[in-house]
Each structure stands twice: as C-alpha cells, then as structure tokens.
Design a protein around this motif. Structure first.
Motif, PDB file in Angstrom:
ATOM      1  N   VAL A   4       0.821  -0.920   0.125  1.00  0.00           N
ATOM      2  CA  VAL A   4       0.114   0.086  -0.222  1.00  0.00           C
ATOM      3  C   VAL A   4       0.883   1.199  -0.315  1.00  0.00           C
ATOM      4  CG1 VAL A   4      -2.262  -0.892   1.171  1.00  0.00           C
ATOM      5  CG2 VAL A   4       0.019  -0.148   2.703  1.00  0.00           C
ATOM      6  N   ASN A   5       0.686   2.358  -0.469  1.00  0.00           N
ATOM      7  CA  ASN A   5       1.078   3.638  -1.243  1.00  0.00           C
ATOM      8  C   ASN A   5       2.330   3.266  -1.948  1.00  0.00           C
ATOM      9  OD1 ASN A   5      -1.485   4.857   1.111  1.00  0.00           O
ATOM     10  ND2 ASN A   5      -0.228   4.128   2.683  1.00  0.00           N
ATOM     11  N   SER A   6       2.821   2.599  -1.975  1.00  0.00           N
ATOM     12  CA  SER A   6       4.233   2.085  -2.900  1.00  0.00           C
ATOM     13  C   SER A   6       4.146   3.947  -4.511  1.00  0.00           C
ATOM     14  CB  SER A   6       3.712   0.681  -3.699  1.00  0.00           C
ATOM     15  OG  SER A   6       5.247   0.360  -3.644  1.00  0.00           O
ATOM     16  N   PRO A   7       4.992   3.752  -4.511  1.00  0.00           N
ATOM     17  CA  PRO A   7       5.276   4.841  -5.339  1.00  0.00           C
ATOM     18  C   PRO A   7       5.143   3.431  -7.017  1.00  0.00           C
ATOM     19  CG  PRO A   7       7.302   4.312  -4.620  1.00  0.00           C
ATOM     20  CD  PRO A   7       6.381   4.341  -3.950  1.00  0.00           C
ATOM     21  N   ALA A   8       4.052   4.633  -8.014  1.00  0.00           N
ATOM     22  CA  ALA A   8       3.682   3.302  -9.024  1.00  0.00           C
ATOM     23  C   ALA A   8       4.872   3.832  -9.609  1.00  0.00           C
ATOM     24  CB  ALA A   8       3.433   4.221 -10.193  1.00  0.00           C
ATOM     25  N   ASP A   9       6.763   4.392  -9.587  1.00  0.00           N
ATOM     26  CA  ASP A   9       8.291   4.236 -10.097  1.00  0.00           C
ATOM     27  C   ASP A   9       8.922   4.742  -8.954  1.00  0.00           C
ATOM     28  OD1 ASP A   9      10.391   4.724 -10.847  1.00  0.00           O
ATOM     29  OD2 ASP A   9      10.088   7.161 -12.363  1.00  0.00           O
ATOM     30  N   GLN A  46      11.652   6.769  -7.628  1.00  0.00           N
ATOM     31  CA  GLN A  46      11.271   8.491  -6.332  1.00  0.00           C
ATOM     32  C   GLN A  46      11.895   8.390  -5.534  1.00  0.00           C
ATOM     33  OE1 GLN A  46       7.074   8.847  -6.760  1.00  0.00           O
ATOM     34  NE2 GLN A  46       6.956   8.663  -8.747  1.00  0.00           N
ATOM     35  N   VAL A  47      11.656   6.752  -5.052  1.00  0.00           N
ATOM     36  CA  VAL A  47      13.022   6.842  -3.757  1.00  0.00           C
ATOM     37  C   VAL A  47      13.752   7.278  -3.136  1.00  0.00           C
ATOM     38  CG1 VAL A  47      13.086   5.329  -1.893  1.00  0.00           C
ATOM     39  CG2 VAL A  47      11.705   4.837  -2.852  1.00  0.00           C
ATOM     40  N   LEU A  48      15.061   7.057  -4.287  1.00  0.00           N
ATOM     41  CA  LEU A  48      16.721   7.425  -4.631  1.00  0.00           C
ATOM     42  C   LEU A  48      15.864   9.222  -4.690  1.00  0.00           C
ATOM     43  CD1 LEU A  48      17.520   5.112  -6.909  1.00  0.00           C
ATOM     44  CD2 LEU A  48      17.216   5.313  -4.120  1.00  0.00           C
ATOM     45  N   GLU A  49      15.645   9.933  -5.468  1.00  0.00           N
ATOM     46  CA  GLU A  49      14.883  11.482  -6.137  1.00  0.00           C
ATOM     47  C   GLU A  49      15.041  11.649  -4.581  1.00  0.00           C
ATOM     48  OE1 GLU A  49      13.340  12.655  -9.807  1.00  0.00           O
ATOM     49  OE2 GLU A  49      12.236  10.888  -9.710  1.00  0.00           O
ATOM     50  N   GLN A  50      14.325  11.690  -3.458  1.00  0.00           N
ATOM     51  CA  GLN A  50      13.681  11.789  -2.489  1.00  0.00           C
ATOM     52  C   GLN A  50      15.106  11.900  -1.173  1.00  0.00           C
ATOM     53  OE1 GLN A  50      10.028  10.013  -1.241  1.00  0.00           O
ATOM     54  NE2 GLN A  50       8.353   9.648  -2.993  1.00  0.00           N
ATOM     55  N   ALA A  51      15.633  10.666  -1.902  1.00  0.00           N
ATOM     56  CA  ALA A  51      17.064  10.825  -1.366  1.00  0.00           C
ATOM     57  C   ALA A  51      18.195  11.762  -1.788  1.00  0.00           C
ATOM     58  CB  ALA A  51      17.556   9.723  -1.098  1.00  0.00           C
ATOM     59  N   GLY A  52      17.885  12.228  -2.671  1.00  0.00           N
ATOM     60  CA  GLY A  52      18.464  13.699  -3.314  1.00  0.00           C
ATOM     61  C   GLY A  52      19.514  12.818  -4.402  1.00  0.00           C
ATOM     62  N   TRP A  53      19.449  11.819  -4.494  1.00  0.00           N
ATOM     63  CA  TRP A  53      19.871  11.160  -5.674  1.00  0.00           C
ATOM     64  C   TRP A  53      19.438  11.670  -6.742  1.00  0.00           C
ATOM     65  CZ3 TRP A  53      21.475   5.732  -5.555  1.00  0.00           C
ATOM     66  CH2 TRP A  53      22.136   5.046  -4.500  1.00  0.00           C
ATOM     67  N   HIS A  54      20.117  11.771  -8.134  1.00  0.00           N
ATOM     68  CA  HIS A  54      20.167  12.512  -9.476  1.00  0.00           C
ATOM     69  C   HIS A  54      19.492  11.855 -10.644  1.00  0.00           C
ATOM     70  CE1 HIS A  54      22.608  14.993  -6.943  1.00  0.00           C
ATOM     71  NE2 HIS A  54      23.510  14.383  -7.037  1.00  0.00           N
ATOM     72  N   ARG A  55      17.827  12.273 -11.288  1.00  0.00           N
ATOM     73  CA  ARG A  55      17.633  11.595 -12.165  1.00  0.00           C
ATOM     74  C   ARG A  55      18.348  12.188 -13.883  1.00  0.00           C
ATOM     75  NH1 ARG A  55      12.594   8.398 -13.152  1.00  0.00           N
ATOM     76  NH2 ARG A  55      11.909   8.343 -11.266  1.00  0.00           N
ATOM     77  N   SER A  56      17.955  11.039 -14.418  1.00  0.00           N
ATOM     78  CA  SER A  56      18.991  11.291 -15.415  1.00  0.00           C
ATOM     79  C   SER A  56      17.439  12.340 -16.395  1.00  0.00           C
ATOM     80  CB  SER A  56      19.813   9.852 -16.441  1.00  0.00           C
ATOM     81  OG  SER A  56      18.428   9.145 -17.231  1.00  0.00           O
ATOM     82  N   ILE A  57      18.415  12.591 -17.239  1.00  0.00           N
ATOM     83  CA  ILE A  57      18.082  12.874 -18.493  1.00  0.00           C
ATOM     84  C   ILE A  57      16.428  12.457 -19.669  1.00  0.00           C
ATOM     85  CG2 ILE A  57      17.390  15.183 -20.905  1.00  0.00           C
ATOM     86  CD1 ILE A  57      20.381  15.841 -19.981  1.00  0.00           C
ATOM     87  N   LEU A  58      16.766  11.616 -19.377  1.00  0.00           N
ATOM     88  CA  LEU A  58      16.616  10.135 -20.036  1.00  0.00           C
ATOM     89  C   LEU A  58      15.156   9.811 -18.960  1.00  0.00           C
ATOM     90  CD1 LEU A  58      18.740   8.057 -21.852  1.00  0.00           C
ATOM     91  CD2 LEU A  58      17.438   9.867 -23.049  1.00  0.00           C
ATOM     92  N   ASP A  59      15.351   9.895 -17.718  1.00  0.00           N
ATOM     93  CA  ASP A  59      14.460   9.742 -16.422  1.00  0.00           C
ATOM     94  C   ASP A  59      13.450   8.569 -16.782  1.00  0.00           C
ATOM     95  OD1 ASP A  59      12.406  11.081 -15.717  1.00  0.00           O
ATOM     96  OD2 ASP A  59      10.311   9.710 -16.794  1.00  0.00           O
TER      97      ASP A  59
END
Length: 259
Positions: A110-115, A118-131
């Motif tokens: 429950v309450n799990s992100p579809a992607d 996002q957990v890593l992004e919320q921790a300050g990791w960097h998403r690439s331009i290609l997403d």
C-alpha cells in the motif's frame, strides 16, 4: 588489529552499499525463525534454500562465483498469476537484501510509488535526462528502470589509491524482473540510499572496497552486531505473531540464543 585480551570490534562503514556482503543470517535467520520458512536439507552443501509455507516464494543463497548469490523468486501461483525474481550479487550487503525479504513478509503493498525510483530522488539522488536512470551523488551507484518494469542496480568502486587515474571497478549488481512488486523494489532502494552505516570487520572486506568508503573512528564491540541480529529476530517474530516485544532486561544485552 585487536590487541591480545581485548574483545573484537567492528567498524562503522558508509556508504552502506560498499560495505561488502556481511552476515547472511541477517536475511536467513528471520525467515526461518520468525516466519517459519522451511529449509531444504542439502547435506555438505553451501547452498541454502528457504521456502515459504505456501510454496509460492523461495529464497536461494548459492555461493557460486559465476552466478548471483541471492535469488528471491515468486512462482506467480497466487491470484495475480505474475511470477517475479530478484537477484543480488555476492558483495550486496545482506542488510540491503533483507529490505526485500522484510517488505515481503511484513509490509503490505500500500502507498507504494508507481515509480520506485522516486524513493531515490527523494533521498537526493540524481535522475538522468532520459528519466529512466538515477545515480547516487558519489556516482558509485546507477539504478535504471526498463519501461516494462525491470530494474537494474550497478554498484562500482575505485580500484585503489595507487593508480594515477583511479578507474571504476564493479562491486555488485542486482536485477529485479518485470512484475516485481513495486513496494519490494522501493524498499530495496530505500535501504540502498539510507545514510546509516553498517557494521563490518574491516579485515573481511574486499580491499578495493575499503578505498571507497568512510570508516568512523569510533569502533563498536562485535557483540553489538550479534545482539542486533537477535533483537531483529525478536522484533519480526513479535510482528508475525501480533504479540508485543518483551522488555529488554535493564543494564545488559539481549541473551544469546542456542539451538
């Protein structure tokens, strides 16, 4: 090296994804003792196979130099009919593997992100331009997600301080197949990004990993790790049975268990 007569001590190692494999009991002991997964009897074999009582999920620990050491597999025989597999290499910290088994046995989806990235992004990791890819701030970890859902983790480390231009050397990889429940993937990624250090015997770590980690000056008694393991088993047993944890006796560690 410990001086004669002094109790053994452990180092606090960060980032945790470069702390090497650690104690496999962190994964296997709670499954067997708290959740009663059944162990296959393989005399004189290093292979460990644990099967959930409904026979739909199994954990395989196979110390092979040419294969993934850890495999968590679901047959797809339940209502949704979707099989999935998670695999981890030998140097994956057991504590990170355990985030998957903990999420499987204790956390509802429950309450799990579809992607899960996002957990890593919320921790300050960097998403690439290609997403479809996220990198750790130190660039030692790359997590990529296929459009159909499969996830790959690649962890590297520098090969040593003696090189004029240090190069990245593979440390470990992990693979999660299509249909792996997103809350399991998210749990692993959260464990990957956690800033909490892991306790390790420096002498047992691969030498090339020691050059890429930070080690706290303060050491921790080795008994602390054993106590933490049994506290973990007790906590998960209480969760599984719905009973509150018994209070820890004041002034002393948890008692060690014997078979």
């Amino acid at each position: 090296m410990n001086e004669p007569g002094k109790p053994p001590v452990l180092a606090q190692v960060a980032p945790r994804y470069l702390a090497d494999g650690g104690d496999p009991r962190w994964v296997t002991a709670p499954l067997q003792q708290a959740f009663r997964w059944r162990a296959a009897h393989l005399p004189l074999s290093p292979v460990v196979r644990l099967t959930r009582r409904d026979h739909q999920t199994e954990l395989l620990l196979n110390p092979s130099p040419d294969e993934h050491w850890w495999t968590l597999r679901h047959t797809g025989a339940d209502n949704d009919g979707k099989a999935w597999t998670m695999r981890f290499d030998a140097r994956t910290p057991a504590e990170i593997v355990a985030t998957a088994t903990d999420a499987l046995t204790t956390n509802p989806a429950v309450n799990s992100p579809a992607d899960p990235l996002q957990v890593l992004e919320q921790a300050g990791w960097h998403r690439s331009i290609l997403d479809h890819r996220v990198d750790s701030p130190d660039e030692f970890v790359t997590v990529s997600r296929h459009p159909l859902g499969a996830v790959h983790i690649k962890v590297t480390a520098f090969d040593g301080p003696w090189a004029s231009e240090p190069t990245a050397r593979p440390a470990w990889r992990a693979y999660f197949s299509d249909h792996t429940p997103p809350h399991l993937v998210a749990a692993v990624l959260a464990g990957l990004a956690s800033p909490e250090p892991l306790l390790r015997d420096e002498k047992e770590m691969a030498s090339f990993l020691r050059y890429s980690v930070g080690i706290a000056r303060e050491r921790v008694p080795a008994q602390t790790a054993e106590d933490a393991l049994w506290a973990r088993i007790n906590r998960l047993t209480a969760h599984n049975t719905g009973q509150p944890l018994p209070p820890q006796p004041p002034g002393g560690p948890l008692p060690r268990r014997t078979r």
